[in-house]
Design a protein around this motif. Structure first.
Motif, PDB file in Angstrom:
ATOM      1  N   ASP A  28       0.820  -1.208   0.000  1.00 46.80           N
ATOM      2  CA  ASP A  28       0.000   0.000   0.000  1.00 46.80           C
ATOM      3  C   ASP A  28       0.855   1.258   0.000  1.00 46.80           C
ATOM      4  N   GLY A  32       1.134   3.899  -3.092  1.00 41.07           N
ATOM      5  CA  GLY A  32       0.830   5.297  -2.793  1.00 41.07           C
ATOM      6  C   GLY A  32       1.950   6.232  -3.182  1.00 41.07           C
ATOM      7  N   LEU A  38       1.618  10.087  -3.789  1.00 44.05           N
ATOM      8  CA  LEU A  38       1.049  10.691  -2.587  1.00 44.05           C
ATOM      9  C   LEU A  38       2.151  11.104  -1.625  1.00 44.05           C
ATOM     10  N   LYS A  42      -0.343  12.102   3.510  1.00 43.77           N
ATOM     11  CA  LYS A  42      -1.561  11.481   2.995  1.00 43.77           C
ATOM     12  C   LYS A  42      -1.549   9.968   3.253  1.00 43.77           C
ATOM     13  N   ILE A  43      -0.422   9.346   3.054  1.00 42.34           N
ATOM     14  CA  ILE A  43      -0.310   7.907   3.303  1.00 42.34           C
ATOM     15  C   ILE A  43      -0.529   7.621   4.785  1.00 42.34           C
ATOM     16  N   ARG A  45      -2.337   9.353   6.837  1.00 45.05           N
ATOM     17  CA  ARG A  45      -3.770   9.506   7.113  1.00 45.05           C
ATOM     18  C   ARG A  45      -4.555   8.263   6.717  1.00 45.05           C
ATOM     19  N   ASP A  46      -4.106   7.559   5.693  1.00 49.55           N
ATOM     20  CA  ASP A  46      -4.795   6.336   5.261  1.00 49.55           C
ATOM     21  C   ASP A  46      -4.730   5.238   6.320  1.00 49.55           C
ATOM     22  N   PHE A  47      -3.743   5.296   7.185  1.00 51.84           N
ATOM     23  CA  PHE A  47      -3.587   4.291   8.234  1.00 51.84           C
ATOM     24  C   PHE A  47      -4.173   4.748   9.573  1.00 51.84           C
ATOM     25  N   ASN A  51      -9.176   9.369  11.470  1.00 52.24           N
ATOM     26  CA  ASN A  51      -9.621  10.102  10.278  1.00 52.24           C
ATOM     27  C   ASN A  51     -10.696   9.351   9.508  1.00 52.24           C
ATOM     28  N   ASN A  53     -10.302   6.244   8.398  1.00 53.02           N
ATOM     29  CA  ASN A  53      -9.659   5.247   7.536  1.00 53.02           C
ATOM     30  C   ASN A  53      -9.252   4.059   8.408  1.00 53.02           C
ATOM     31  N   LEU A  55      -7.650   1.153   7.585  1.00 54.76           N
ATOM     32  CA  LEU A  55      -6.659   0.240   7.029  1.00 54.76           C
ATOM     33  C   LEU A  55      -5.814  -0.404   8.126  1.00 54.76           C
TER      34      LEU A  55
END
Length: 75
Positions: A28, A32, A38, A42-43, A45-47, A51, A53, A55
């Protein structure tokens, strides 16, 4: 694939889950950064479940999946 391995102990199965989760997280991050270009922010924030997310929670669950499959398939 878990039934075809020789992993029988809970520790071995959880280690297999950790390796699967690490590869998935690495994949991932690499997609990204390299493909989607990215930022690290931003990466990150995906984890972050704060927020919205999830993951990281999915990765934690993935750690347990080999053990769960072994429990279901063991007679």
């Amino acid at each position: 694939m878990i039934p075809k391995t020789s992993l029988n102990s809970a520790a071995g199965l959880l280690l297999a889950g950790v390796i699967l989760a690490a590869f998935m997280a690495l994949f991932d991050v690499l997609i990204g950064r390299r493909v989607m270009k990215l930022s690290w922010e931003k990466i990150g924030r995906d984890f972050n479940p704060a927020n919205g997310n999830y993951l990281s929670i999915a990765l934690l669950l993935l750690i347990t999946y080999p053990w769960v499959v072994r429990q279901i398939l063991t007679p």
